[in-house]
Design an enzyme around this catalytic site. Structure first.
Site, PDB file in Angstrom:
ATOM      1  N   SER A 121       1.471  -1.580  -8.079  1.00  0.00           N
ATOM      2  CA  SER A 121       0.914  -1.056  -9.323  1.00  0.00           C
ATOM      3  C   SER A 121       1.760  -1.291 -10.562  1.00  0.00           C
ATOM      4  CB  SER A 121       0.626   0.437  -9.170  1.00  0.00           C
ATOM      5  OG  SER A 121      -0.552   0.607  -8.432  1.00  0.00           O
ATOM      6  N   SER A 217      -6.169   6.442 -10.240  1.00  0.00           N
ATOM      7  CA  SER A 217      -7.235   5.746  -9.521  1.00  0.00           C
ATOM      8  C   SER A 217      -7.107   4.246  -9.731  1.00  0.00           C
ATOM      9  CB  SER A 217      -8.604   6.224 -10.012  1.00  0.00           C
ATOM     10  OG  SER A 217      -9.645   5.467  -9.422  1.00  0.00           O
ATOM     11  N   ASN A 218      -6.956   3.513  -8.643  1.00  0.00           N
ATOM     12  CA  ASN A 218      -6.862   2.062  -8.734  1.00  0.00           C
ATOM     13  C   ASN A 218      -8.140   1.435  -9.271  1.00  0.00           C
ATOM     14  OD1 ASN A 218      -4.162   1.385  -7.461  1.00  0.00           O
ATOM     15  ND2 ASN A 218      -5.035   2.748  -5.935  1.00  0.00           N
TER      16      ASN A 218
END
Length: 399
Positions: A121, A217-218
């Site tokens: 991320s 939230s991806n």
């Protein structure tokens, strides 16, 4: 702190590999770094910072810092039982690159300071940077509805671009879906499209109404990639290279799945019944996409965050937007901006991001007050790279 594709069920799809012992080598000057076999590797030691450094430091103090950082890295690797780790520290006039353990446990291949890792991320900061560049050019507004650019997003008329970038959209995280994991594990080579991932989300209730909370939230950054492509008219991988990677001279960074891979990606691992399991290619990188498919090195990430936060890549107005924080109860992170995390450390407030993806964890932060950059990359998905950032931060404040 989890970031991308957090389940460990992927261990079921790979064969077990036993870890063989390997430690880092003694610190050495930059031009004399060798591993135990006389090859380049291990710690690169501390040297005076090159162009762009924050000033000169006496060689003796850099040498002392090198030994202390090396000891902290070795200690962290042993404490966490990591297969391998690489780290970079830049503070004042000192720059240090270190590595310990193995890049390939089966081959007992020593980790090198410049090895390539999946960084999960941390990708989100790069993507948010692109969005803010487009905002500066008037091609995208943070207050526009997502539906202005992308069709098919649940409640896209109510969710703003800003809420996508700071995780206040309330959209369900596709990596929390059993259906996603069942499909991903059934066919690890499947190439995922953003539309497929958004379709999974459409069947799930939102966490909250847009703007009424924070939930990492991806899904948000899968949508961010689509927003960027719609606003720019260019593929996000090409735009990333043209607007960020090449100007910032990040020669060892690429978005996996969107452009040709560079050679030298280290093996990533999980654990099953105490044994290492190779999960490097457990799932196609398209499943992470613009939420986490970046591959990079400690040096490139350290350089990126310095150039981002010193205004090289973004102007003052865009940096102000990026560092407008919402409360984010994410472990040691206490604030989230636009693709950027804020955390407290012994050095002071740090800005950067963490990442987690199959086989890897990562953490890269810059402390403005002390001009200290620390990046840690680990090839174990249960490893705690952020904790090692803290270990190395503590070294920098020792008398």
């Amino acid at each position: 702190m989890s970031r991308v594709l957090r389940r460990t069920a992927i261990l079921a799809c790979a064969g077990a590999v036993l870890l063989t012992g390997c430690s880092s080598v003694s610190p050495a000057p930059l031009d004399q770094a060798t591993d135990a076999h006389g090859n380049g590797g291990g710690s690169d030691g501390v040297g005076s910072a090159g162009p762009g450094g924050a000033g000169d430091a006496p060689a003796a103090s850099c040498d002392e810092l090198s030994a202390a950082l090396e000891g902290a890295l070795d200690g962290a690797m042993e404490a966490q039982r990591l297969p391998g780790v690489a780290a970079a520290v830049h503070v004042g006039g000192c720059s240090w690159l270190g590595a310990a353990g193995v890049a390939d446990a089966e081959a007992n291949l020593a980790m090198q300071p410049g090895d390539l890792f999946r960084v999960g991320s941390i990708t989100k900061t790069f993507v948010a940077t692109l969005a803010l560049m487009l905002r500066a050019e008037g091609r995208l507004s943070l207050d526009d509805a997502v539906s202005t650019y992308v069709d098919g997003v649940p409640r896209g008329e109510q969710i703003s671009v800003r809420q996508i970038l700071n995780h206040t959209s309330g959209l369900f995280d596709f990596t929390e879906s059993d259906a996603f994991w069942a499909a991903a594990l059934d066919d690890p080579t499947h190439t995922w499209t953003p539309a497929e991932l958004i379709e999974i989300v459409a069947s799930k209730p939102p966490y909250f109404e847009p703007g009424q909370g924070f939930a990492y939230s991806n899904t948000n950054y899968i949508i961010a990639g689509l927003l960027i492509e719609a606003a720019s008219g260019e593929p996000v991988g090409e735009l990333l290279r043209k607007r960020v990677l090449e100007p910032a001279e990040l020669a060892h960074t690429y978005l996996d799945g969107a452009e040709p891979a560079l050679p030298g990606l280290v093996h990533g691992y999980g654990r099953s019944r105490g044994e290492l399991v190779d999960t490097t290619s457990a799932i196609d990188p398209s499943a992470a996409g613009t939420s986490g498919a970046l591959v990079s090195t400690t040096s490139d990430l350290t350089s990126f965050y310095r150039k981002l936060l010193d205004g090289t890549l973004l102007g003052p107005a865009e940096l102000a937007e990026m560092t407008t924080w919402v409360d984010a109860p994410l472990g040691e992170v206490n604030g989230y901006g636009l693709g950027l995390s804020r955390r407290e450390s012994s050095l002071g407030v740090q800005y950067g991001h963490d990442g987690s993806i199959w086989g890897f964890t990562s953490s890269s932060y810059y402390t403005l007050d002390s001009d200290a950059s620390i990046t840690v990359l680990v090839n174990l998905e249960s490893g705690d790279a952020g904790r090692i950032v803290d270990d190395l931060s503590n070294v920098l404040v020792m008398p």
